[in-house]
Design an enzyme around this catalytic site. Structure first.
Site, PDB file in Angstrom:
ATOM      1  CG  HIS A  45      14.268 -44.693  19.384  1.00 19.95           C
ATOM      2  ND1 HIS A  45      15.114 -44.161  18.430  1.00 19.95           N
ATOM      3  CD2 HIS A  45      14.890 -44.517  20.572  1.00 19.95           C
ATOM      4  CE1 HIS A  45      16.211 -43.702  19.023  1.00 19.95           C
ATOM      5  NE2 HIS A  45      16.090 -43.896  20.325  1.00 19.95           N
ATOM      6  CG  HIS A  79      14.208 -44.327  25.285  1.00 17.53           C
ATOM      7  ND1 HIS A  79      15.217 -45.256  25.406  1.00 17.53           N
ATOM      8  CD2 HIS A  79      14.624 -43.436  24.357  1.00 17.53           C
ATOM      9  CE1 HIS A  79      16.217 -44.924  24.585  1.00 17.53           C
ATOM     10  NE2 HIS A  79      15.880 -43.830  23.935  1.00 17.53           N
TER      11      HIS A  79
END
Ligand code: DGP
Length: 141
Positions: free
Chosen positions: A100, A102
């Protein structure tokens, strides 16, 4: 989908999220513990542990979507800048083992800071380090 992965469950719609974008490849949603206003995550829908685990083609698809998503996030919170942060591995602060990014909007005086204890590059060490890394890259190519 990985059974015990919270982001796989979010991608499958089994756990709710505040979604901001979705297509066949990625899902983007607000981070549950925002460190700055607008803190947003971008994940591939398929499970990859991190950057070292993802096939080049999937990574390029994810990467292509990042500028569009980052632009949207910073425009909404009216920030002039942002980090695109990828924690890669447990020792590098990756707490959820599903790749992932940010998106962290930044503005002057927002009180957020990433510790950056810069050292000094010494020529002998640097020469050896660069040569070793260059050799490892050549081997990996
Ligand atoms: P990292 O440390 O890079 O692995 O960051 C994981 C982030 O994921 C962390 O900022 C909190 C966020 N997060 C963890 N669980 C959930 C969840 O169930 N929902 C949402 N929206 N975010 C989550």
């Amino acid at each position: 989908m990985k059974e015990d992965c919270i982001f796989c469950k979010i991608a499958a719609g089994e756990i709710p999220c505040f979604k901001v974008y979705e297509d066949d490849l990625v899902l983007s949603f607000l981070d549950i513990g925002p460190v700055v206003a607008g803190h947003t995550l971008v994940i591939p829908k398929r499970h990859y542990r991190n950057l070292l685990d993802v096939p080049a083609e999937a990574l390029s698809g994810i990467s292509r979507r990042l500028p569009m998503l980052a632009r949207a996030v910073i425009s909404v919170v009216q920030a002039p800048a942002c980090h695109l942060l990828l924690n890669n591995g447990v020792e590098a602060m990756q707490s959820v083992q599903h790749l992932h990014y940010h998106i962290l909007p930044r503005r002057q005086g927002d009180g957020f800071g990433v510790p950056w204890p810069a050292g000094r590059l010494e020529a002998t060490t640097a020469r050896q380090m660069a040569a070793e890394i260059a050799a490892a890259v050549a081997k990996a190519h």
